[in-house]
Scaffold this motif. Structure first.
Motif, mmCIF file in Angstrom:
data_model
loop_
_atom_site.group_PDB
_atom_site.id
_atom_site.type_symbol
_atom_site.label_atom_id
_atom_site.label_comp_id
_atom_site.label_asym_id
_atom_site.label_seq_id
_atom_site.Cartn_x
_atom_site.Cartn_y
_atom_site.Cartn_z
ATOM 1 N N THR A 271 0.828 -1.207 0.000
ATOM 2 C CA THR A 271 0.000 0.000 0.000
ATOM 3 C C THR A 271 0.862 1.257 0.000
ATOM 4 O O THR A 271 0.616 2.211 -0.756
ATOM 5 N N VAL A 272 1.895 1.257 0.851
ATOM 6 C CA VAL A 272 2.777 2.438 0.942
ATOM 7 C C VAL A 272 3.539 2.640 -0.367
ATOM 8 O O VAL A 272 3.664 3.766 -0.867
ATOM 9 N N ILE A 273 4.045 1.541 -0.941
ATOM 10 C CA ILE A 273 4.794 1.639 -2.205
ATOM 11 C C ILE A 273 3.888 2.137 -3.323
ATOM 12 O O ILE A 273 4.292 2.991 -4.133
ATOM 13 N N ALA A 274 2.657 1.628 -3.380
ATOM 14 C CA ALA A 274 1.715 2.066 -4.412
ATOM 15 C C ALA A 274 1.376 3.548 -4.248
ATOM 16 O O ALA A 274 1.279 4.288 -5.239
ATOM 17 N N ALA A 275 1.210 3.989 -2.992
ATOM 18 C CA ALA A 275 0.892 5.402 -2.752
ATOM 19 C C ALA A 275 2.054 6.296 -3.181
ATOM 20 O O ALA A 275 1.850 7.366 -3.776
ATOM 21 N N ARG A 276 3.283 5.860 -2.888
ATOM 22 C CA ARG A 276 4.455 6.638 -3.322
ATOM 23 C C ARG A 276 4.545 6.693 -4.833
ATOM 24 O O ARG A 276 4.897 7.734 -5.401
ATOM 25 N N ARG A 277 4.214 5.588 -5.496
ATOM 26 C CA ARG A 277 4.274 5.559 -6.950
ATOM 27 C C ARG A 277 3.247 6.530 -7.544
ATOM 28 O O ARG A 277 3.531 7.235 -8.521
ATOM 29 N N VAL A 278 2.050 6.565 -6.944
ATOM 30 C CA VAL A 278 1.009 7.479 -7.426
ATOM 31 C C VAL A 278 1.451 8.929 -7.246
ATOM 32 O O VAL A 278 1.265 9.769 -8.144
ATOM 33 N N ARG A 279 2.043 9.233 -6.070
ATOM 34 C CA ARG A 279 2.513 10.599 -5.833
ATOM 35 C C ARG A 279 3.621 10.977 -6.806
ATOM 36 O O ARG A 279 3.665 12.106 -7.316
ATOM 37 N N LEU A 280 4.525 10.036 -7.085
ATOM 38 C CA LEU A 280 5.618 10.302 -8.019
ATOM 39 C C LEU A 280 5.086 10.563 -9.424
ATOM 40 O O LEU A 280 5.537 11.491 -10.112
ATOM 41 N N GLN A 281 4.108 9.756 -9.843
ATOM 42 C CA GLN A 281 3.512 9.961 -11.160
ATOM 43 C C GLN A 281 2.796 11.300 -11.246
ATOM 44 O O GLN A 281 2.847 11.993 -12.282
ATOM 45 N N ALA A 282 2.134 11.693 -10.144
ATOM 46 C CA ALA A 282 1.440 12.987 -10.122
ATOM 47 C C ALA A 282 2.444 14.136 -10.246
ATOM 48 O O ALA A 282 2.198 15.118 -10.959
ATOM 49 N N ARG A 283 3.592 14.005 -9.577
ATOM 50 C CA ARG A 283 4.615 15.048 -9.671
ATOM 51 C C ARG A 283 5.190 15.128 -11.084
ATOM 52 O O ARG A 283 5.458 16.229 -11.594
ATOM 53 N N MET A 284 5.374 13.971 -11.699
ATOM 54 C CA MET A 284 5.904 13.940 -13.061
ATOM 55 C C MET A 284 4.934 14.614 -14.027
ATOM 56 O O MET A 284 5.342 15.403 -14.900
ATOM 57 N N ARG A 285 3.640 14.327 -13.866
ATOM 58 C CA ARG A 285 2.634 14.959 -14.732
ATOM 59 C C ARG A 285 2.593 16.469 -14.505
ATOM 60 O O ARG A 285 2.423 17.240 -15.441
ATOM 61 N N GLU A 286 2.767 16.856 -13.230
ATOM 62 C CA GLU A 286 2.759 18.284 -12.917
ATOM 63 C C GLU A 286 3.957 18.988 -13.543
ATOM 64 O O GLU A 286 3.821 20.098 -14.090
ATOM 65 N N LYS A 287 5.124 18.343 -13.504
ATOM 66 C CA LYS A 287 6.314 18.916 -14.120
ATOM 67 C C LYS A 287 6.158 19.032 -15.634
ATOM 68 O O LYS A 287 6.550 20.032 -16.250
ATOM 69 N N GLN A 288 5.571 17.989 -16.232
ATOM 70 C CA GLN A 288 5.344 18.023 -17.679
ATOM 71 C C GLN A 288 4.368 19.137 -18.059
ATOM 72 O O GLN A 288 4.553 19.826 -19.080
ATOM 73 N N ALA A 289 3.315 19.305 -17.219
ATOM 74 C CA ALA A 289 2.354 20.363 -17.496
ATOM 75 C C ALA A 289 3.011 21.736 -17.398
ATOM 76 O O ALA A 289 2.754 22.637 -18.220
ATOM 77 N N ARG A 290 3.886 21.925 -16.398
ATOM 78 C CA ARG A 290 4.601 23.198 -16.260
ATOM 79 C C ARG A 290 5.514 23.437 -17.459
ATOM 80 O O ARG A 290 5.593 24.561 -17.978
ATOM 81 N N ALA A 291 6.199 22.373 -17.900
ATOM 82 C CA ALA A 291 7.104 22.510 -19.055
ATOM 83 C C ALA A 291 6.345 22.895 -20.302
ATOM 84 O O ALA A 291 6.826 23.711 -21.120
ATOM 85 N N GLN A 292 5.149 22.324 -20.471
ATOM 86 C CA GLN A 292 4.346 22.644 -21.661
ATOM 87 C C GLN A 292 3.847 24.096 -21.626
ATOM 88 O O GLN A 292 3.775 24.760 -22.661
ATOM 89 N N ARG A 293 3.527 24.586 -20.415
ATOM 90 C CA ARG A 293 3.054 25.968 -20.294
ATOM 91 C C ARG A 293 4.169 26.965 -20.599
ATOM 92 O O ARG A 293 3.933 28.048 -21.117
ATOM 93 N N LEU A 294 5.394 26.558 -20.239
ATOM 94 C CA LEU A 294 6.539 27.437 -20.512
ATOM 95 C C LEU A 294 6.903 27.421 -21.985
ATOM 96 O O LEU A 294 7.474 28.360 -22.510
#
Length: 294
Positions: A271-294
């Motif tokens: 459960t903890v590993i899956a939650a960390r993976r979800v958070r990591l994926q969310a951060r990656m998507r957020e970084k990609q979204a920021r890069a696209q806006r720039l």
């Protein structure tokens, strides 16, 4: 308060995962496999100890295994263990010892099945390779048990010699008595850590498996106290229900609960590993979204 809520949420998700992964059924499989593998493992211990010229070392190692069990369960099993370990057998390279090694590895295989489900993984390696790996774990575990037993046997002897030289240290004798419990605890932690890190397919960091190991140890401690209390007052129910098979059934039920708690610890980690993976994926998507806006 938020930390407590988070822990309860993790436990709740882990419980749901446990049921979804057929945890109770896998726990029964593990319990039966461990019970079947237990005495073959003790025979293997006796054969290996015979190579060093002492069967008593295997007997001491066997006692270490049952030190953490409630007395009501361990006592009859230990009596049978003494009988098994005192029988005369041939050398380690006998058909019986080879079969004992193979059947002992079945216990490791059952743990692998349960942990793979708990971590949401699927074994990709061929069956014969995982079986050879399980056999290697059994051999290493047997030598480790003998090494720990040697520490337990030599410890009091060394301490007595120290007291002969420095009698003023006698008040510390209680520390030596507690040492046996400490050795057993270290053995348990080591076995659980190795199981979570290496037995299941894939690899996990030490920090990733610590939560499940800690939860399992706490639950096992409570289970030992609770089951011992129950048997102390209601053991006649097992005797009247199962007759001469009462000892085996009590051991099987105890192992069943231990296996369920072990799998729940794996689900906590999953459960903890899956939650960390979800958070990591969310951060990656957020970084990609920021890069696209720039």
């Amino acid at each position: 308060m938020s930390s407590l809520k988070k822990l309860l949420e993790i436990a709740s998700v882990a419980a749901q995962r446990f049921i979804a992964h057929d945890g109770w059924a896998i726990a029964s499989h593990i319990a039966l496999s461990i019970l079947i593998a237990l005495f073959p493992f003790l025979i293997l211990l006796a054969a290996l100890a015979g190579l060093f010229g002492t069967k008593s070392l295997a007997d001491e190692a066997g006692v270490l295994i049952f030190d953490t069990w409630p007395r009501e369960i361990a006592k009859p099993v230990v009596n049978e263990m003494h009988r098994v370990l005192t029988e005369q057998r041939g050398g380690v390279l006998t058909v019986g010892a080879v079969l004992a090694l193979y059947f002992s590895s079945a216990g490791v295989e059952s743990l692998r099945v349960g942990l793979n489900r708990a971590y949401g993984l699927r074994e990709q390696r061929p069956w014969w390779l995982t079986r050879l790996e399980s056999i290697a774990y059994v051999i290493c575990g047997a030598f480790a048990m003998l090494a720990f037993a040697l520490l337990v046997v030599l410890g009091p002897l060394i301490w007595r010699n120290i007291l002969n030289v420095a009698p003023g240290l006698e008040p510390l004798s209680l520390t030596v008595a507690i040492g046996r419990i400490g050795i057993t605890a270290i053995l348990l932690v080591g076995v659980l850590t190795i199981a979570h890190k290496f037995v299941a397919t894939g690899r996990r960091s030490l920090m990733a498996v610590i939560p499940g190991v800690a939860v399992t140890l706490v639950l096992w401690f409570l289970a030992g106290l609770g089951f011992g209390y129950y048997l102390d007052r209601f053991s006649n129910a097992y005797v009247s229900t199962y007759g001469s098979l009462a000892t085996a059934m009590v051991a099987l039920v105890f192992l069943y609960w231990l296996a369920a708690m072990f799998l729940f610890g794996g689900e906590i980690n999953g459960t903890v590993i899956a939650a960390r993976r979800v958070r990591l994926q969310a951060r990656m998507r957020e970084k990609q979204a920021r890069a696209q806006r720039l």
